[in-house]
Design a protein around this motif. Structure first.
Motif, PDB file in Angstrom:
ATOM      1  N   HIS A   1       0.846  -1.208   0.000  1.00 34.79           N
ATOM      2  CA  HIS A   1       0.000   0.000   0.000  1.00 34.79           C
ATOM      3  C   HIS A   1       0.877   1.251   0.000  1.00 34.79           C
ATOM      4  CE1 HIS A   1      -3.498   2.475   1.509  1.00 34.79           C
ATOM      5  NE2 HIS A   1      -2.472   3.214   1.901  1.00 34.79           N
ATOM      6  N   GLU A   2       1.839   1.289   0.937  1.00 35.32           N
ATOM      7  CA  GLU A   2       2.698   2.469   1.043  1.00 35.32           C
ATOM      8  C   GLU A   2       3.638   2.571  -0.163  1.00 35.32           C
ATOM      9  OE1 GLU A   2       2.126   4.705   3.191  1.00 35.32           O
ATOM     10  OE2 GLU A   2       0.660   3.499   4.299  1.00 35.32           O
TER      11      GLU A   2
ATOM     12  N   HIS B   1       1.981   4.455  -2.936  1.00 32.83           N
ATOM     13  CA  HIS B   1       2.077   5.913  -2.747  1.00 32.83           C
ATOM     14  C   HIS B   1       3.456   6.418  -3.210  1.00 32.83           C
ATOM     15  CE1 HIS B   1      -1.693   6.408  -0.726  1.00 32.83           C
ATOM     16  NE2 HIS B   1      -1.365   5.657   0.297  1.00 32.83           N
TER      17      HIS B   1
ATOM     18  N   MET C   1      -2.274  10.005  -4.035  1.00 36.43           N
ATOM     19  CA  MET C   1      -3.095   9.914  -2.833  1.00 36.43           C
ATOM     20  C   MET C   1      -3.937   8.644  -2.790  1.00 36.43           C
ATOM     21  SD  MET C   1      -4.497  13.812  -2.514  1.00 36.43           S
ATOM     22  CE  MET C   1      -3.394  15.194  -2.209  1.00 36.43           C
ATOM     23  N   LEU C   2      -4.474   8.242  -3.942  1.00 43.73           N
ATOM     24  CA  LEU C   2      -5.432   7.132  -3.983  1.00 43.73           C
ATOM     25  C   LEU C   2      -4.804   5.807  -4.392  1.00 43.73           C
ATOM     26  CD1 LEU C   2      -8.490   8.928  -5.628  1.00 43.73           C
ATOM     27  CD2 LEU C   2      -8.143   8.380  -3.216  1.00 43.73           C
TER      28      LEU C   2
ATOM     29  N   GLY D   1      -2.689   3.870  -2.942  1.00 43.09           N
ATOM     30  CA  GLY D   1      -2.661   2.879  -1.868  1.00 43.09           C
ATOM     31  C   GLY D   1      -3.995   2.176  -1.715  1.00 43.09           C
TER      32      GLY D   1
ATOM     33  N   GLN E   1      -9.620   3.925   6.121  1.00 41.07           N
ATOM     34  CA  GLN E   1      -9.320   5.168   5.408  1.00 41.07           C
ATOM     35  C   GLN E   1     -10.457   6.182   5.530  1.00 41.07           C
ATOM     36  OE1 GLN E   1      -6.437   5.843   4.213  1.00 41.07           O
ATOM     37  NE2 GLN E   1      -5.506   3.807   4.210  1.00 41.07           N
TER      38      GLN E   1
ATOM     39  N   THR F   1      -6.000  10.320   7.006  1.00 36.06           N
ATOM     40  CA  THR F   1      -5.833   9.158   6.137  1.00 36.06           C
ATOM     41  C   THR F   1      -5.753   9.629   4.688  1.00 36.06           C
ATOM     42  OG1 THR F   1      -8.224   8.873   5.922  1.00 36.06           O
ATOM     43  CG2 THR F   1      -7.144   7.748   7.759  1.00 36.06           C
ATOM     44  N   ASP F   2      -5.692   8.656   3.767  1.00 36.39           N
ATOM     45  CA  ASP F   2      -5.610   9.004   2.345  1.00 36.39           C
ATOM     46  C   ASP F   2      -6.806   9.843   1.917  1.00 36.39           C
ATOM     47  OD1 ASP F   2      -3.396   7.418   2.447  1.00 36.39           O
ATOM     48  OD2 ASP F   2      -4.241   5.747   1.324  1.00 36.39           O
TER      49      ASP F   2
ATOM     50  N   LEU G   1      -7.214  13.614   0.151  1.00 31.04           N
ATOM     51  CA  LEU G   1      -8.035  13.781  -1.040  1.00 31.04           C
ATOM     52  C   LEU G   1      -9.052  14.902  -0.832  1.00 31.04           C
ATOM     53  CD1 LEU G   1      -9.069  12.831  -3.838  1.00 31.04           C
ATOM     54  CD2 LEU G   1     -10.571  11.244  -2.605  1.00 31.04           C
TER      55      LEU G   1
END
Length: 409
Positions: free
Chosen positions: A166-167, A170, A213-214, A216, A262, A269-270, A274
């Motif tokens: 996930h990271e 990003h 941003m999205l 992940g 999230q 969070t992400d 956003l």
């Protein structure tokens, strides 16, 4: 800055700068160290004149002719020095560092790769919709009953590759744009989290920020569908599955829970980033905290220490008026859950461990129980340590700031 330390009739040396115009404000900074500042349009124009090789005094005369106002160049240079935009005397400007993994990032987000992600996601959705046994459920977490340590370690340590994936998404999405990225461990309230820092996004046009941003969350969706798809052949018509199948479904459910987390966007969070990007905010969380502190201090009659609202951007101030209540409600909810869900669960876990320990005092069982407790409570202990360290650092910074001598102008 001491006036004798700089010759205002000679051009200054500045590091390579980036400029991003957004409305009436311009983000200016250095991509090599991720140091950025928000300048008014006229301030950015003045900085551009200095970057072109004009001396400070000549730039000041240009500014007065252009805008009909005088400018304090020493004060302006102090701001540039604070953001480390000025090259110190005798220092050589190093070449811009090469962004590693950029080719990999371009491949990961290429059209063939997007087609593969879409195929896995679509196939996973089809399989989950036709067979409820491969749809992630909380029962999947109990993939084994042979050992408490195996159960907990599998659910905790087994999630690490998916968290890093996930990271990593990003980071790669940022490096695709030529941005530096760093991975660190942080804390969100009582949650321990991995964080990817992409400070350079503030100097990227807003429409290009959405993928970093999205990405992940996009990876999480593909992982859930992919794991469920991989587990499908291992599940029989009765729903039984081997250890491998049960473990895959446990990983899918854990990833799904992190995806749902999230939506706690008040924890930054992400989805928080956003939302702030879409709303055009600069630092909504900090402004909301300061607004809340101002209101509490005012209600208590403590006027000292109030933050000047003029230091906030108009957009942050406008959104913070309603976001602050959402933030308070979110933290209140998590606090209530901590006492009504997490605390009883922790007590129950401890009771089960002690009961198992009383029944069997063998070395193997004692080790099993102790490791089980460490895995369950270690995250909260580390989160508490990070919180205490953060408070000590803020206290030291405040003490240093209050004891510092005022700068001469």
């Amino acid at each position: 800055m001491d006036g004798s330390a700089v010759d205002l009739d000679q051009p200054l040396r500045l590091y390579p700068l980036t400029f991003l115009e957004e409305g009436e404000e311009v983000t200016v900074g250095r991509a090599d160290i991720d140091s950025y500042g928000l300048f008014p349009a006229d301030g950015a124009a003045l900085l551009r004149r200095l970057e072109e090789g004009v001396s400070p005094n000549e730039a000041a005369r240009w500014y007065e002719q252009q805008y009909g106002e005088s400018v304090d160049m020493l004060e302006f240079l102090e701001v540039l020095e604070e953001f480390e935009l000025l090259v110190p005397e005798g220092e050589q400007v190093a070449e811009a560092p090469v962004i590693r993994w950029r080719r990999l990032a371009q491949a990961v987000f290429s059209w063939p790769a997007w087609c593969l992600y879409a195929a896995v996601t679509l196939a996973g959705i089809v399989v989950m919709s036709t067979d409820a046994h491969v749809t992630p459920q909380y029962q999947n977490l109990f993939f084994t009953t042979s050992s408490l340590v195996a159960l907990t370690a599998g659910n905790v340590l087994g999630q690490l590759p998916w968290i890093l994936l996930h990271e990593g998404a990003h980071a790669l999405a940022g490096r695709r744009l030529g941005l530096n990225s760093t991975l660190r461990i942080g804390r969100r309230f009582y949650y321990l989290v991995f964080l990817t820092s992409l400070d350079g996004l503030v100097a990227v046009p807003r429409r290009k920020r959405y993928l970093p941003m999205l990405s992940g969350m996009g990876v999480d969706v593909v992982v859930v569908c992919g794991l469920s798809l991989a587990a499908a052949p291992l599940v029989t018509h009765t729903g039984a599955a081997g250890l491998t199948g049960r473990f895959l479904l446990a990983m899918a459910f854990g990833t799904l829970m992190r995806l749902a987390w999230q939506f706690y966007f008040f924890l930054r969070t992400d989805l928080y980033f956003l939302a702030t990007t879409v709303l055009g905010c600069n630092d909504l969380q900090t402004v909301s905290r300061q607004l809340l502190q101002n209101r509490v201090r005012t209600l208590l009659g403590r006027r000292e220490g109030l933050v000047d609202p003029e230091s906030w951007t108009p957009r942050d101030r406008s959104v913070a008026r309603w976001y602050v209540w959402l933030m308070v409600g979110g933290y209140t909810l998590l606090t209530v859950l901590a006492f009504t869900v997490m605390l009883p669960a922790a007590i129950r876990i401890t009771e089960l461990a002690l009961h198992k320990l009383v029944r069997d005092t063998s070395v193997l069982n004692v080790t099993d129980v102790c490791v089980f407790l460490v895995l369950n409570f270690g995250e909260l202990a580390l989160a508490g340590y990070l919180a205490a360290r953060g408070r000590r650092r803020r206290g030291a910074d405040q003490a240093a700031a209050s004891g510092a001598a005022p700068a001469s102008v």
